[in-house]
Enzyme design. Structure first.
Site, PDB file in Angstrom:
ATOM      1  N   ASN A  98       0.809  -1.228   0.000  1.00 49.89           N
ATOM      2  CA  ASN A  98       0.000   0.000   0.000  1.00 49.89           C
ATOM      3  C   ASN A  98       0.845   1.283   0.000  1.00 49.89           C
ATOM      4  OD1 ASN A  98      -2.610  -0.812  -0.324  1.00 49.89           O
ATOM      5  ND2 ASN A  98      -3.074  -0.967   1.866  1.00 49.89           N
ATOM      6  N   HIS A 339      -0.786  -7.911   5.539  1.00 52.14           N
ATOM      7  CA  HIS A 339       0.565  -7.356   5.388  1.00 52.14           C
ATOM      8  C   HIS A 339       0.594  -6.047   4.600  1.00 52.14           C
ATOM      9  CE1 HIS A 339       0.635 -11.841   5.478  1.00 52.14           C
ATOM     10  NE2 HIS A 339       1.364 -11.572   6.545  1.00 52.14           N
ATOM     11  N   CYS A 340      -0.434  -5.216   4.766  1.00 53.03           N
ATOM     12  CA  CYS A 340      -0.524  -3.913   4.070  1.00 53.03           C
ATOM     13  C   CYS A 340      -0.452  -4.078   2.553  1.00 53.03           C
ATOM     14  CB  CYS A 340       0.575  -2.937   4.507  1.00 53.03           C
ATOM     15  SG  CYS A 340       0.533  -2.522   6.233  1.00 53.03           S
ATOM     16  N   ALA A 341      -0.811  -5.241   2.032  1.00 57.34           N
ATOM     17  CA  ALA A 341      -0.690  -5.456   0.587  1.00 57.34           C
ATOM     18  C   ALA A 341      -1.918  -6.204   0.061  1.00 57.34           C
ATOM     19  CB  ALA A 341       0.596  -6.218   0.280  1.00 57.34           C
TER      20      ALA A 341
END
Ligand SMILES: Cc1ncc(COP(=O)(O)O)c(C=O)c1O
Length: 384
Positions: A98, A339-341
């Site tokens: 992100n 995982h912010c993705a």
């Protein structure tokens, strides 16, 4: 206790990192470039040596084109928001964190056109798909060097060559590879390398930066913030040269003293040696996990094609429960979820629950991998 969360931040730090930070605080402590007294000069030297260490690691030619900031997120925002304008087109991959996706989505709502090239479920990117996405107004390609979810390496060298041939800028998010995988900004034809200090570079949190290549005209960069730089103080306008253009306010010299020590430690070991150790651990981890009934392991399953980050799921158990039990019952610290993705999880088919992620680092051992495999096998057996 086993620390397998190095993909989030590395621990422990290499010997010498804490000492360099303590030394700076205890013996130097002054503001760099703001005064002519001896401590200010010494502080400026520490800052410059951190730039030199980063250049040595990444084969960047000019220490003054290293812009330090808080982390790779800061560096990516500087490169994306600083260089892309309404009407420009930018290409990225579907495996991004992100820290790339969110700035791009914000820019998109301001008139920048964004193409997301789809990667395979293993996280692989075909450079031909990038080439096919190029338009007359394409300005930049931005890619992570390796996924923070499955570790898959993206072909930055090939995309670099393509970008040169097409007159595009290549921005690489090296959060997962800096210090763990060889990077040569000149050979790989990387115009902008964004790095974070607190992962495999061995430095503390709050450090990172952007290496700005010669093909980037600094006069075109819109800095994220303006203010005091210690230079050209007679002017109310921001200096137009690097790094001062993009480095306003007192820098984190204490952190950068630690970063320099971390990078020097990596250079002393040799990135190839770090990589060889991590490849051996990673392949054993992948093979061991795949042998456990009820486990799905994601990515290429080939340690040579990825970093030391391995994602998996246990049939019949939420990643969040697995993470809690690994910590509580076995002392294994890892990270679960997205995982912010989210884009990467959509690509590999694990959105919205995510995965259990083991992020190995240079200080992990084969014994720890074996212990973790036994722990996962027990959890998986219980879930069956
Ligand atoms: C690929 C990737 N990009 C960006 C980031 C953001 O890093 P930082 O929080 O240091 O800015 C991370 C960290 O998890 C990452 O793995």
């Amino acid at each position: 206790m086993i620390y397998f969360d190095n993909a989030a931040t590395s621990w422990p730090k290499p010997p010498g990192v804490a000492e360099a930070m303590t030394r700076f605080l205890a013996e130097i402590g002054a503001n760099p470039g703001r005064a002519a007294h001896r401590r200010a000069i010494e502080s400026g030297r520490v800052l410059y040596e951190a730039r030199e260490a980063v250049c040595e690691l990444f084969n960047a030619p000019d220490p003054l084109r290293v812009v330090f900031g808080l982390n790779v997120t800061d560096a990516l925002n500087l490169a994306l928001r600083g260089l892309l304008r309404p009407g420009d087109h930018v290409i990225t991959s579907s495996m991004e964190h992100n820290s790339v996706m969110r700035p791009l989505r914000a820019l998109e709502s301001g008139g920048v056109e964004v193409t997301v090239v789809r990667c395979s479920p293993e996280g692989l990117l075909d450079p031909a798909d990038v080439e096919a996405a190029v338009r007359p107004h394409t300005k930049m390609v931005v890619l992570n060097h390796a996924s923070n979810v499955v570790g898959t390496l993206l072909p930055v060298g090939e995309v670099g060559a393509l970008c040169r041939a097409r007159g595009l800028l290549l921005l690489v998010d090296a959060a997962q590879t800096g210090g763990a995988y060889p990077i040569d900004v000149q050979a790989d034809q990387i115009d902008l390398l964004a790095f974070t200090g607190h992962k495999s570079l061995g430095g503390p949190m709050g450090t990172g930066g952007l290496i700005v290549g010669e093909r980037v005209n600094e006069k075109e960069i819109e800095p994220l913030r303006r203010g005091g730089t210690g230079s050209r103080s007679e002017y109310e306008q921001q200096p137009d040269f690097l790094p001062d253009l993009c480095e306003s306010g007192t820098p984190n010299v204490v952190g950068l003293a630690g970063l320099e020590a971390g990078v020097r430690w990596v250079l002393k070991q040799g990135v190839e040696a770090v990589r060889a150790h991590e490849v051996a651990l990673t392949q054993r981890l992948i093979d061991g996990l795949r042998a456990i009934p009820g486990l799905t392991v994601y990515g290429t399953l080939d340690a040579e094609r990825q970093t030391a980050t391995v994602s998996f799921n246990i049939a019949g158990m939420e990643p969040s429960e697995a993470g809690l039990r690994l910590d509580d019952e076995y002392g294994i610290m890892c990270r679960v979820g997205l995982h912010c993705a989210p884009a990467a999880h959509r690509t590999i088919g694990t959105f919205p629950d995510g995965t259990v992620r083991f992020g190995l680092g240079v200080f992990n051992t084969m014994d720890e991998v074996e212990m973790a495999l036994d722990a996962v096998a027990e959890l998986a057996e219980g879930a069956r």
